[in-house]
Motif scaffolding. Structure first.
Motif, short mmCIF file in Angstrom:
data_model
loop_
_atom_site.label_atom_id
_atom_site.label_comp_id
_atom_site.label_asym_id
_atom_site.label_seq_id
_atom_site.Cartn_x
_atom_site.Cartn_y
_atom_site.Cartn_z
N LEU A 162 0.83 -1.20 0.00
CA LEU A 162 0.00 0.00 0.00
C LEU A 162 0.87 1.26 0.00
O LEU A 162 0.50 2.27 -0.60
CB LEU A 162 -0.94 0.00 1.21
CG LEU A 162 -2.08 -1.03 1.17
CD1 LEU A 162 -2.83 -1.04 2.49
CD2 LEU A 162 -3.04 -0.73 0.02
N ASN A 163 2.01 1.20 0.70
CA ASN A 163 2.92 2.35 0.71
C ASN A 163 3.38 2.69 -0.70
O ASN A 163 3.35 3.86 -1.11
CB ASN A 163 4.14 2.07 1.59
CG ASN A 163 3.87 2.35 3.06
OD1 ASN A 163 3.00 3.13 3.40
ND2 ASN A 163 4.62 1.70 3.92
N ALA A 164 3.82 1.67 -1.43
CA ALA A 164 4.31 1.91 -2.79
C ALA A 164 3.21 2.47 -3.68
O ALA A 164 3.44 3.39 -4.48
CB ALA A 164 4.86 0.61 -3.38
N MET A 165 2.01 1.94 -3.54
CA MET A 165 0.89 2.41 -4.34
C MET A 165 0.59 3.88 -4.02
O MET A 165 0.30 4.68 -4.93
CB MET A 165 -0.33 1.53 -4.10
CG MET A 165 -0.14 0.10 -4.59
SD MET A 165 -1.44 -1.05 -4.07
CE MET A 165 -2.83 -0.44 -5.04
N LYS A 166 0.68 4.24 -2.75
CA LYS A 166 0.43 5.63 -2.34
C LYS A 166 1.52 6.55 -2.87
O LYS A 166 1.25 7.65 -3.36
CB LYS A 166 0.34 5.72 -0.82
CG LYS A 166 -0.01 7.11 -0.31
CD LYS A 166 -0.17 7.11 1.21
CE LYS A 166 -0.54 8.49 1.72
NZ LYS A 166 -0.71 8.50 3.20
N TRP A 167 2.78 6.09 -2.77
CA TRP A 167 3.89 6.92 -3.26
C TRP A 167 3.77 7.15 -4.76
O TRP A 167 4.02 8.25 -5.24
CB TRP A 167 5.22 6.24 -2.95
CG TRP A 167 5.57 6.20 -1.49
CD1 TRP A 167 4.83 6.69 -0.45
CD2 TRP A 167 6.74 5.63 -0.90
NE1 TRP A 167 5.46 6.46 0.74
CE2 TRP A 167 6.64 5.82 0.50
CE3 TRP A 167 7.86 4.99 -1.42
CZ2 TRP A 167 7.64 5.38 1.39
CZ3 TRP A 167 8.85 4.54 -0.55
CH2 TRP A 167 8.73 4.74 0.83
N ARG A 189 3.29 10.56 -6.75
CA ARG A 189 4.48 10.81 -7.59
C ARG A 189 5.71 11.20 -6.77
O ARG A 189 6.59 11.93 -7.22
CB ARG A 189 4.19 11.90 -8.63
CG ARG A 189 3.11 11.53 -9.63
CD ARG A 189 2.90 12.64 -10.64
NE ARG A 189 2.04 12.21 -11.71
CZ ARG A 189 0.71 12.21 -11.67
NH1 ARG A 189 0.10 12.65 -10.57
NH2 ARG A 189 0.01 11.79 -12.69
N LYS A 190 5.79 10.67 -5.56
CA LYS A 190 6.88 11.05 -4.67
C LYS A 190 7.15 9.96 -3.64
O LYS A 190 6.23 9.48 -2.96
CB LYS A 190 6.52 12.36 -3.94
CG LYS A 190 7.60 12.90 -3.02
CD LYS A 190 8.79 13.44 -3.80
CE LYS A 190 9.80 14.09 -2.86
NZ LYS A 190 11.00 14.57 -3.60
N SER A 191 8.43 9.58 -3.51
CA SER A 191 8.82 8.64 -2.46
C SER A 191 8.87 9.36 -1.12
O SER A 191 9.37 10.48 -1.02
CB SER A 191 10.20 8.05 -2.77
OG SER A 191 10.77 7.46 -1.63
N LYS A 192 8.36 8.72 -0.07
CA LYS A 192 8.38 9.29 1.27
C LYS A 192 9.35 8.54 2.18
O LYS A 192 9.17 8.49 3.39
CB LYS A 192 6.97 9.26 1.87
CG LYS A 192 5.96 10.13 1.15
CD LYS A 192 6.30 11.61 1.28
CE LYS A 192 5.21 12.48 0.64
NZ LYS A 192 5.55 13.92 0.74
#
Length: 210
Positions: free
Chosen positions: A148-153, A157-160
């Protein structure tokens, strides 16, 4: 003592069963279309090896089906799709990612390992790599991720990532920057779907190290 794992190599240098990830990896590293999987017991590993990769895949798909009213089958993955995943030995640690064709497990890309990465970063990079590949091939396949993290990032359009940038992991941050640049400069129509691990088992791109 923690239980060991047994690794089946269906396609690699020397197909067989290996009792450590290091031994397994030596058989599949840099091997095109390598097919392998971890199992909790030698008995399960032996059965999977004897069935062959396609036989194992068919059994797993059948075992993970769920049913609605009993009249029709519901909630199952789309075989004609791309599945992506990452693996990281430590946090941070050696990180790599890959994408496979869901129906067969055929590896379409495999990048890494890189020093001092994280699993979240790998999942993000895998997803963007998959999106770019599908767009390049003008493919309308959906793409599965179990993160889910990757999908949100990707959506933002930005890595957190909170990973500290060091000379050792500079290649990882170069990839992050390239991925963010691609997301900002490209549009895509690829459906990004969440892999339902609880119902379907590990995503087909899983590295088998859990």
């Amino acid at each position: 003592m923690p239980k060991g794992k047994y690794y089946v190599v269906w396609q690699g240098l020397n197909p067989g069963i290996y009792d450590s990830w290091e031994a397994c990896r030596s058989q599949v590293k840099d091997q095109a279309n390598a097919k392998y999987k971890a199992f909790p017991s030698r008995e399960e590993a032996q059965e999977a090896l004897e069935k062959g990769y396609q036989g194992y895949l068919s059994k797993r798909t059948s075992a993970k089906r769920t049913w609605g009213t009993g009249k029709e089958m519901t909630h199952k993955p789309i075989p004609d799709s791309l599945a992506v995943d990452a693996a990281c030995s430590g946090n941070p640690g050696d990180m790599e990612y890959r994408g496979v064709y869901t129906a067969t497990g055929e590896e379409l890309f495999h990048v890494g390992p890189f020093r001092r990465g994280t699993n979240n970063v790998g999942e993000f990079l895998a997803l963007v790599h998959g999106l770019a590949l599908l767009k390049q091939r003008k493919s309308n396949l959906p793409i599965y991720s179990d993160s889910l993290n990757a999908m949100k990032w990707v959506k933002n359009r930005k890595s957190k990532t909170l990973l500290e940038r060091t000379p050792e992991n500079e290649p990882v941050f170069n990839l992050i920057e390239r991925a963010e640049k691609w997301l900002k400069e490209n549009t895509y129509t690829t459906p990004i779907l969440k892999w339902d691990t609880a119902e379907w088992g590990e995503i087909p791109a899983d590295f088998g190290r859990k």
